[in-house]
Design a protein around this motif. Structure first.
Motif, PDB file in Angstrom:
ATOM      1  N   ILE A  39       0.841  -1.189   0.000  1.00 12.25           N
ATOM      2  CA  ILE A  39       0.000   0.000   0.000  1.00 12.25           C
ATOM      3  C   ILE A  39       0.880   1.244   0.000  1.00 12.25           C
ATOM      4  O   ILE A  39       1.974   1.240   0.564  1.00 12.25           O
ATOM      5  N   THR A  40       0.393   2.305  -0.654  1.00 12.81           N
ATOM      6  CA  THR A  40       1.061   3.596  -0.603  1.00 12.81           C
ATOM      7  C   THR A  40      -0.001   4.680  -0.725  1.00 12.81           C
ATOM      8  O   THR A  40      -1.162   4.390  -1.034  1.00 12.81           O
ATOM      9  N   GLU A  41       0.395   5.902  -0.472  1.00 13.00           N
ATOM     10  CA  GLU A  41      -0.509   7.035  -0.589  1.00 13.00           C
ATOM     11  C   GLU A  41       0.162   8.064  -1.488  1.00 13.00           C
ATOM     12  O   GLU A  41       1.350   8.342  -1.334  1.00 13.00           O
ATOM     13  N   ASN A  42      -0.582   8.616  -2.462  1.00 10.81           N
ATOM     14  CA  ASN A  42       0.040   9.608  -3.342  1.00 10.81           C
ATOM     15  C   ASN A  42      -0.152  11.018  -2.792  1.00 10.81           C
ATOM     16  O   ASN A  42      -0.735  11.211  -1.722  1.00 10.81           O
ATOM     17  N   LYS A  43       0.332  11.996  -3.519  1.00  9.86           N
ATOM     18  CA  LYS A  43       0.328  13.381  -3.030  1.00  9.86           C
ATOM     19  C   LYS A  43      -1.067  13.979  -2.851  1.00  9.86           C
ATOM     20  O   LYS A  43      -1.240  14.927  -2.122  1.00  9.86           O
ATOM     21  N   ASN A  44      -2.073  13.433  -3.571  1.00  7.70           N
ATOM     22  CA  ASN A  44      -3.431  13.947  -3.348  1.00  7.70           C
ATOM     23  C   ASN A  44      -4.206  13.050  -2.387  1.00  7.70           C
ATOM     24  O   ASN A  44      -5.422  13.084  -2.337  1.00  7.70           O
ATOM     25  N   LEU A  45      -3.468  12.238  -1.608  1.00  7.49           N
ATOM     26  CA  LEU A  45      -3.981  11.402  -0.517  1.00  7.49           C
ATOM     27  C   LEU A  45      -4.850  10.236  -0.977  1.00  7.49           C
ATOM     28  O   LEU A  45      -5.603   9.670  -0.186  1.00  7.49           O
ATOM     29  N   ASP A  46      -4.753   9.847  -2.264  1.00 10.26           N
ATOM     30  CA  ASP A  46      -5.377   8.605  -2.710  1.00 10.26           C
ATOM     31  C   ASP A  46      -4.616   7.443  -2.094  1.00 10.26           C
ATOM     32  O   ASP A  46      -3.389   7.497  -1.935  1.00 10.26           O
ATOM     33  N   ILE A  47      -5.327   6.386  -1.776  1.00 11.41           N
ATOM     34  CA  ILE A  47      -4.716   5.169  -1.277  1.00 11.41           C
ATOM     35  C   ILE A  47      -4.581   4.219  -2.461  1.00 11.41           C
ATOM     36  O   ILE A  47      -5.560   3.933  -3.152  1.00 11.41           O
ATOM     37  N   CYS A  48      -3.364   3.744  -2.689  1.00 16.71           N
ATOM     38  CA  CYS A  48      -3.058   2.881  -3.833  1.00 16.71           C
ATOM     39  C   CYS A  48      -2.605   1.525  -3.304  1.00 16.71           C
ATOM     40  O   CYS A  48      -1.649   1.445  -2.543  1.00 16.71           O
ATOM     41  N   VAL A  49      -3.285   0.467  -3.723  1.00 15.69           N
ATOM     42  CA  VAL A  49      -3.022  -0.880  -3.218  1.00 15.69           C
ATOM     43  C   VAL A  49      -2.724  -1.815  -4.376  1.00 15.69           C
ATOM     44  O   VAL A  49      -3.459  -1.834  -5.364  1.00 15.69           O
ATOM     45  N   SER A  50      -1.664  -2.601  -4.247  1.00 15.30           N
ATOM     46  CA  SER A  50      -1.423  -3.668  -5.226  1.00 15.30           C
ATOM     47  C   SER A  50      -2.168  -4.898  -4.718  1.00 15.30           C
ATOM     48  O   SER A  50      -1.856  -5.449  -3.670  1.00 15.30           O
ATOM     49  N   ASP A  51      -3.188  -5.289  -5.448  1.00  9.58           N
ATOM     50  CA  ASP A  51      -4.070  -6.388  -5.051  1.00  9.58           C
ATOM     51  C   ASP A  51      -3.754  -7.603  -5.917  1.00  9.58           C
ATOM     52  O   ASP A  51      -4.277  -7.765  -7.016  1.00  9.58           O
ATOM     53  N   GLN A  52      -2.868  -8.466  -5.416  1.00  7.56           N
ATOM     54  CA  GLN A  52      -2.466  -9.640  -6.176  1.00  7.56           C
ATOM     55  C   GLN A  52      -3.625 -10.591  -6.414  1.00  7.56           C
ATOM     56  O   GLN A  52      -3.685 -11.235  -7.454  1.00  7.56           O
ATOM     57  N   GLY A  53      -4.547 -10.684  -5.488  1.00  5.00           N
ATOM     58  CA  GLY A  53      -5.695 -11.569  -5.647  1.00  5.00           C
ATOM     59  C   GLY A  53      -6.586 -11.183  -6.806  1.00  5.00           C
ATOM     60  O   GLY A  53      -7.189 -12.022  -7.459  1.00  5.00           O
ATOM     61  N   ALA A  54      -6.657  -9.893  -7.097  1.00  5.72           N
ATOM     62  CA  ALA A  54      -7.484  -9.386  -8.198  1.00  5.72           C
ATOM     63  C   ALA A  54      -6.648  -9.058  -9.429  1.00  5.72           C
ATOM     64  O   ALA A  54      -7.197  -8.620 -10.437  1.00  5.72           O
ATOM     65  N   ASN A  55      -5.318  -9.238  -9.350  1.00  7.94           N
ATOM     66  CA  ASN A  55      -4.418  -8.853 -10.443  1.00  7.94           C
ATOM     67  C   ASN A  55      -4.696  -7.413 -10.870  1.00  7.94           C
ATOM     68  O   ASN A  55      -4.896  -7.129 -12.045  1.00  7.94           O
TER      69      ASN A  55
END
Length: 153
Positions: A39-55
């Motif tokens: 998980i990470t957060e970008n400069k506009n505070l969006d949460i970005c997740v790499s979801d391997q289960g959903a590719n």
């Protein structure tokens, strides 16, 4: 993010030790994440997740609304399904994610549009991060090393 007990993935925002927000379902009560790992957060505070289960890379706004799902663009010479693992953002709000099986890094903009690949001899890339100068550091599983890449010109 993952709980072995209930087999549910969710993102929880805290302020000190107080839960401020739980992100688990979209507006249609469907799960946002199947098995997100990084998980990470970008400069506009969006949460970005790499979801391997959903590719997929799943991006949720600060308000908790699903912004987009990026399901990859398989490089022409590769045949494996998109498998996002590591994820980070850069100073331009781009999202970078490793594609473990296709040995590359995908760069997408903050609205989910594919920009390009970084494919420079990577071998099973896992974790990644950027520094203040937008140098990219990629941890490679097979080679057991970290590669520094200057990708912004």
């Amino acid at each position: 993010m993952n709980s072995d007990g209930d087999k549910q993935s969710k993102v929880v925002r805290y302020f000190s030790s107080t839960v401020k927000q739980v992100l688990q379902f979209d507006d249609k009560c469907k799960r946002l994440y199947l098995s997100g790992r990084f998980i990470t957060e970008n400069k506009n505070l969006d949460i970005c997740v790499s979801d391997q289960g959903a590719n997929a890379v799943v991006v949720v706004s600060q308000a908790g609304k699903l912004r987009f799902r990026y399901t990859g663009h398989t490089p022409a010479l590769k045949v494996e399904q998109f498998n996002p693992v590591g994820i980070t953002t850069d100073n331009q709000r781009n999202i970078l994610t490793t594609d473990y099986y296709n040995d590359c890094v995908h760069i997408i903009d903050h609205d989910g549009q594919f920009l390009r690949y970084i494919d420079c001899g990577l071998s099973q890339p896992l974790g990644l991060c950027t520094d203040a100068n937008d140098n990219l550091f990629v941890a490679q599983y097979r080679k057991r090393q970290v590669k520094k890449i200057k990708y912004m010109q």
